[in-house]
Design a protein around this motif. Sequence first.
Motif, short mmCIF file in Angstrom:
data_model
loop_
_atom_site.label_atom_id
_atom_site.label_comp_id
_atom_site.label_asym_id
_atom_site.label_seq_id
_atom_site.Cartn_x
_atom_site.Cartn_y
_atom_site.Cartn_z
N ASN A 1 21.27 0.39 -20.26
CA ASN A 1 21.04 -0.77 -20.18
C ASN A 1 22.51 -0.70 -20.91
O ASN A 1 23.29 -1.87 -20.83
CB ASN A 1 20.07 -2.02 -21.36
CG ASN A 1 19.00 -1.93 -19.77
OD1 ASN A 1 18.76 -1.67 -19.16
ND2 ASN A 1 17.55 -2.85 -20.60
N LYS B 1 24.77 -0.40 -18.55
CA LYS B 1 24.90 -0.99 -17.09
C LYS B 1 24.93 -2.17 -17.92
O LYS B 1 26.14 -2.65 -16.48
CB LYS B 1 22.93 -0.96 -17.26
CG LYS B 1 23.30 -1.78 -15.38
CD LYS B 1 21.78 -1.14 -14.88
CE LYS B 1 20.65 -2.59 -14.91
NZ LYS B 1 19.91 -1.47 -14.48
N TYR B 2 24.84 -2.80 -18.78
CA TYR B 2 25.44 -4.30 -18.78
C TYR B 2 26.51 -4.52 -20.00
O TYR B 2 26.65 -4.66 -21.13
CB TYR B 2 24.57 -5.36 -19.40
CG TYR B 2 23.19 -5.02 -18.50
CD1 TYR B 2 23.54 -6.09 -17.60
CD2 TYR B 2 21.79 -4.69 -18.98
CE1 TYR B 2 22.34 -6.16 -16.15
CE2 TYR B 2 21.00 -4.53 -17.83
CZ TYR B 2 21.20 -5.31 -17.33
OH TYR B 2 20.27 -5.24 -16.12
N ASP C 1 25.98 -1.33 -28.85
CA ASP C 1 26.68 -1.65 -28.01
C ASP C 1 27.66 -1.87 -28.09
O ASP C 1 27.24 -3.22 -28.21
CB ASP C 1 26.23 -1.47 -26.42
CG ASP C 1 25.22 -3.20 -25.85
OD1 ASP C 1 26.43 -4.24 -26.08
OD2 ASP C 1 24.36 -2.74 -25.41
N ILE D 1 24.07 -10.84 -25.33
CA ILE D 1 23.05 -11.86 -24.17
C ILE D 1 22.87 -12.83 -25.22
O ILE D 1 22.69 -13.28 -26.95
CB ILE D 1 21.46 -10.78 -24.64
CG1 ILE D 1 21.75 -9.69 -23.69
CG2 ILE D 1 20.32 -12.98 -23.82
CD1 ILE D 1 20.78 -8.69 -24.39
N ILE E 1 13.96 -12.10 -21.69
CA ILE E 1 14.32 -10.63 -21.51
C ILE E 1 13.35 -9.66 -21.48
O ILE E 1 12.97 -8.43 -20.95
CB ILE E 1 15.80 -9.98 -21.96
CG1 ILE E 1 15.25 -9.75 -23.63
CG2 ILE E 1 16.77 -10.90 -21.41
CD1 ILE E 1 16.66 -8.91 -23.96
N ARG F 1 15.95 -10.82 -14.96
CA ARG F 1 16.62 -10.84 -15.06
C ARG F 1 17.52 -11.81 -15.21
O ARG F 1 17.19 -12.61 -15.15
CB ARG F 1 17.73 -10.22 -13.85
CG ARG F 1 16.28 -8.87 -13.56
CD ARG F 1 17.34 -8.34 -12.24
NE ARG F 1 18.59 -7.29 -13.42
CZ ARG F 1 19.10 -7.30 -12.45
NH1 ARG F 1 20.10 -7.58 -11.30
NH2 ARG F 1 20.11 -5.76 -13.57
N HIS G 1 20.44 -12.49 -14.32
CA HIS G 1 21.55 -12.17 -13.10
C HIS G 1 21.77 -12.02 -12.12
O HIS G 1 20.02 -11.77 -11.59
CB HIS G 1 22.67 -10.49 -13.06
CG HIS G 1 22.91 -10.85 -14.81
ND1 HIS G 1 24.07 -11.29 -15.48
CD2 HIS G 1 22.31 -9.83 -15.61
CE1 HIS G 1 24.03 -11.08 -16.90
NE2 HIS G 1 23.29 -9.76 -17.15
N GLY H 1 13.78 -6.24 -13.12
CA GLY H 1 13.79 -7.08 -14.41
C GLY H 1 12.39 -6.45 -15.89
O GLY H 1 11.69 -7.28 -15.49
N GLY I 1 11.69 -2.92 -16.96
CA GLY I 1 12.76 -2.15 -18.00
C GLY I 1 12.24 -2.70 -19.33
O GLY I 1 10.99 -2.19 -20.18
N LEU I 2 12.81 -3.61 -20.13
CA LEU I 2 12.41 -3.99 -21.14
C LEU I 2 10.33 -4.26 -21.90
O LEU I 2 10.61 -4.03 -22.50
CB LEU I 2 12.92 -5.39 -21.80
CG LEU I 2 14.92 -4.83 -22.18
CD1 LEU I 2 15.71 -6.04 -22.32
CD2 LEU I 2 14.90 -3.71 -23.41
P1 ADP Z 1 16.80 -4.55 -15.65
O1 ADP Z 1 17.40 -3.89 -16.03
O2 ADP Z 1 16.22 -4.31 -14.07
O3 ADP Z 1 17.16 -6.18 -15.20
P2 ADP Z 1 15.30 -4.97 -18.03
O4 ADP Z 1 14.49 -5.38 -18.23
O5 ADP Z 1 16.21 -3.72 -18.69
O6 ADP Z 1 15.57 -4.96 -16.48
O7 ADP Z 1 16.25 -6.09 -18.89
C1 ADP Z 1 16.77 -7.22 -18.80
C2 ADP Z 1 17.20 -8.14 -18.43
O8 ADP Z 1 18.11 -8.29 -19.93
C3 ADP Z 1 18.75 -7.24 -17.97
O9 ADP Z 1 19.17 -8.22 -16.50
C4 ADP Z 1 19.88 -8.13 -18.19
O10 ADP Z 1 20.32 -9.45 -18.03
C5 ADP Z 1 19.63 -7.76 -19.82
N1 ADP Z 1 19.91 -6.57 -20.66
C6 ADP Z 1 19.18 -5.64 -20.90
N2 ADP Z 1 20.14 -4.94 -22.22
C7 ADP Z 1 20.91 -5.69 -22.43
C8 ADP Z 1 22.16 -5.41 -22.90
N3 ADP Z 1 22.10 -3.90 -23.63
N4 ADP Z 1 23.48 -6.49 -22.98
C9 ADP Z 1 23.24 -7.33 -22.06
N5 ADP Z 1 22.04 -7.98 -21.69
C10 ADP Z 1 21.12 -7.01 -21.04
#
Ligand code: ADP
Length: 250
Positions: free
Chosen positions: A154, A157-158, A180, A185, A193, A199, A201, A211, A213-214
């Motif tokens: 993440n 990715k973000y 990071d 957020i 989240i 998600r 986005h 959405g 993972g967390l």
């Molecule tokens: P996914 O990555 O599959 O969307 P997650 O549960 O991992 O699902 O994350 C949920 C949401 O939290 C993401 O869609 C993103 O908007 C936000 N997010 C997670 N980690 C970060 C990060 N390190 N920086 C910014 N936004 C984040």
Amino acid sequence: MNEALERRVAERTIELEQSNAALRRSNEDLDEFAYAASHDLKEPLRGIHHYAQFLLEDYESRLDAGAQHKLKTLGRLAERMAALIDTLLEYSRVGRADLAFAETDLNEVLAGVLDSLAITVKEQGVQVRIPQRLPALRCNRVRIGQVFHNLLSNAIKYNDKAEKSVEIGCQGGRLFYVRDNGIGIAAKHHEAIFRIFRRLHGREQYGGGTGAGLTIVKKIIERHDGRIWLESTPGVGSSFYFTVGANHDQ
Ligand code: ADP
């Protein structure tokens, strides 16, 4: 303490223990339900997907372009639903599984995670910093690896910065962080989240994802008697913190 107060404290303790046990049972029931429902949904969905394929293959010459397009969309939607169901299965599995806990060197765990992310890290030129060695502690190696993997991917990715950086560290033995310099957020989303399928986005933005993972990360941490939270400044970056408790397998 006088006698009445002592009695009251004892009663409250019993009440708390009872409501904790009830909460645990209801969580277990929910996991059981999610598992059974998602498991049973997979079979008919596979059928729908197959029939869409059959129609496309066997009736291709008789279907016009519009009908073919609709059948392809049907197939794609079925695949997406299957992915969501798999995620739900994985989520309930984390709650139901008997986790094996063992003394684990977290440096090894992290090295394995970085290995699996090596191509992404290289391609995106991410600077990874690990300021100090991590400790060894009692945990489930695979699941804690999953936590680091998720938080790290993440963090990469973000992140829309030209020079992406991630720092992984430990404070005081049981508190870990993944920091990071990504998109950040807003505080109003900090709870959302962690909810399943949530998600911030569009589906295809930032590499996509379901959405969950967390949500799974949070569940793993809770099974380790720990907590997870974050601090973040939009546009500047995020720090995810988590703890691993000492009494998770007692
Ligand atoms: P996914 O990555 O599959 O969307 P997650 O549960 O991992 O699902 O994350 C949920 C949401 O939290 C993401 O869609 C993103 O908007 C936000 N997010 C997670 N980690 C970060 C990060 N390190 N920086 C910014 N936004 C984040």
